[in-house]
Design an enzyme around this catalytic site. Structure first.
Site, short mmCIF file in Angstrom:
data_model
loop_
_atom_site.label_atom_id
_atom_site.label_comp_id
_atom_site.label_asym_id
_atom_site.label_seq_id
_atom_site.Cartn_x
_atom_site.Cartn_y
_atom_site.Cartn_z
NE ARG A 39 -1.67 1.91 3.53
CZ ARG A 39 -1.50 1.70 4.83
NH1 ARG A 39 -2.10 0.70 5.43
NH2 ARG A 39 -0.69 2.48 5.52
CG HIS A 75 -6.11 1.98 6.42
ND1 HIS A 75 -6.19 0.69 5.93
CD2 HIS A 75 -7.28 2.22 7.07
CE1 HIS A 75 -7.36 0.17 6.27
NE2 HIS A 75 -8.04 1.08 6.96
CE1 TYR A 122 1.31 2.46 8.74
CE2 TYR A 122 0.12 4.22 9.88
CZ TYR A 122 0.25 3.36 8.81
OH TYR A 122 -0.66 3.41 7.78
#
Length: 359
Positions: free
Chosen positions: A254, A258, A267
């Protein structure tokens, strides 16, 4: 059947655009078919980018980007027949376009104009599912129904790596295996379930989970559109022959957040993102097209122009959307008129009228 030992999975097209042979999976496409795959991926990417922009401008409430997952989606959807059924999650924009869906139908959902009002039967593309993993059960049940009806159609259920932690997915695997359901479980492993890395989700590669339920699992390079097409086509043929389900783990990444409410820089490491940028699905197919003389500057210019036209159309369409009457919520609760729904609609109309009178 398992993967071929390559960490990224079965591969037919390397990141540098060179072809790779595989003993069990191969595909022979014409230059026109290769160009068509590239065009579909490019249009999906441009549509997706417009979705992000529209959300940032306040036109959409949320947008889950598919950036980086174009090959997994376009390759897999190309393997389907018109009579097959798709049960998506909420990021399968390229699959929706590949099934002939009006992109504005997706955007109405994320604008909050409706809850997903397209007819699943029209394009055999069922409603987006925001409840993580539940669509695998829906797909399995539908596939069992098709089999009992004597249909030769198959079903594909799309979900992400994070969904494999849900009990629904394990239940669907078991049910599909026991009843030999003609369903392909297509997991887009994009490495991150929001902020949880794949290493924190599972101790074994996801495709190996299928073995415990008694059906084949295979990992495919999810950034290789040729491999995704070939492997999904193989899995669907198994389903049609009555050989039951298959789990495909498309090993991809990805590239964006998100959703537009997420900040992935909190993160994950920038170096990781850059390493995957070198595996870009569009770039590797573009390199193949140039190397084999299957495309020229005119083709790429036309594709870019088509993408801009699509973006302009959806931008205008979103901005002109009107909010439906609240009573529309009652219109499609059941396929046929229902006394209880009619009673609830009448009660709601009385309740709403009271506010108008007080005003």
């Amino acid at each position: 059947m398992t993967g071929d030992g390559i960490r990224d999975g079965i591969r037919l097209l390397a990141p540098d655009g060179t072809r790779v042979s595989h003993p069990e999976h191969s595909i022979d496409l014409t230059p026109e078919e290769l160009r068509s795959l590239y065009r579909d991926m490019a249009l999906a990417r441009r549509f997706d980018a417009e979705g992000v922009t529209l959300q940032r401008q306040g036109e959409l409430g949320l947008w889950p980007s598919l950036l980086g997952q174009e090959a997994a989606q376009v390759g897999s959807v190309r393997a389907l027949r018109d009579d097959d059924h798709v049960f998506p999650s909420y990021r399968e924009h390229a699959v929706a376009l590949g099934r002939g869906m009006d992109p504005l139908g997706l955007l109405r959902l994320f604008r909050g104009v409706d809850h997903g009002d397209w007819d699943p039967e029209e394009h055999r593309f069922h409603l987006y599912t925001l409840v993580i993993g539940s669509q695998t059960l829906h797909a399995t049940g539908y596939a069992c129904g098709l089999a009992k009806d004597g249909s030769e159609s198959a079903v594909v259920a799309y979900f992400g790596d994070g969904a494999t932690a849900q009990g629904d997915v394990s239940e669907a695997f078991n049910f599909a295996a026991v009843y030999g359901a003609p369903v392909v479980f297509f997991c887009q492993n994009n490495q991150w379930a929001i902020s949880e890395s794949n290493e924190k989700q599972t101790r074994v590669p996801l495709y190996q989970r299928a073995q415990g339920f008694g059906f084949p699992g295979v990992r495919v390079d999810g950034n290789d559109v040729l491999a995704c097409l070939a492997v999904t086509r193989w899995a669907l043929e198994r389903a049609r022959r009555g050989e039951g389900p298959t789990l495909i783990e498309a090993f991809t990444y990805r590239m964006g957040a998100h959703t537009t409410s997420d900040d992935p820089s909190r993160y994950r490491d920038a170096a990781e993102v850059e390493s995957w940028r070198a595996k870009d699905p569009l770039l590797r197919l573009e390199r193949l097209l140039w190397a084999e003389g299957a495309a020229d500057d005119a083709f790429f210019a036309e594709t870019e122009a088509a993408g801009e036209a699509l973006a302009a159309r959806v931008r205008a369409g979103v901005r002109s959307m009107t909010t439906p009457d609240v009573g529309h919520l009652f219109d499609h609760v059941y396929a046929e008129p229902h006394a209880l729904v009619d009673e609830e609609r009448d009660a709601f109309d009385v309740y709403r009228a009271a506010f108008v009178q007080e005003g």
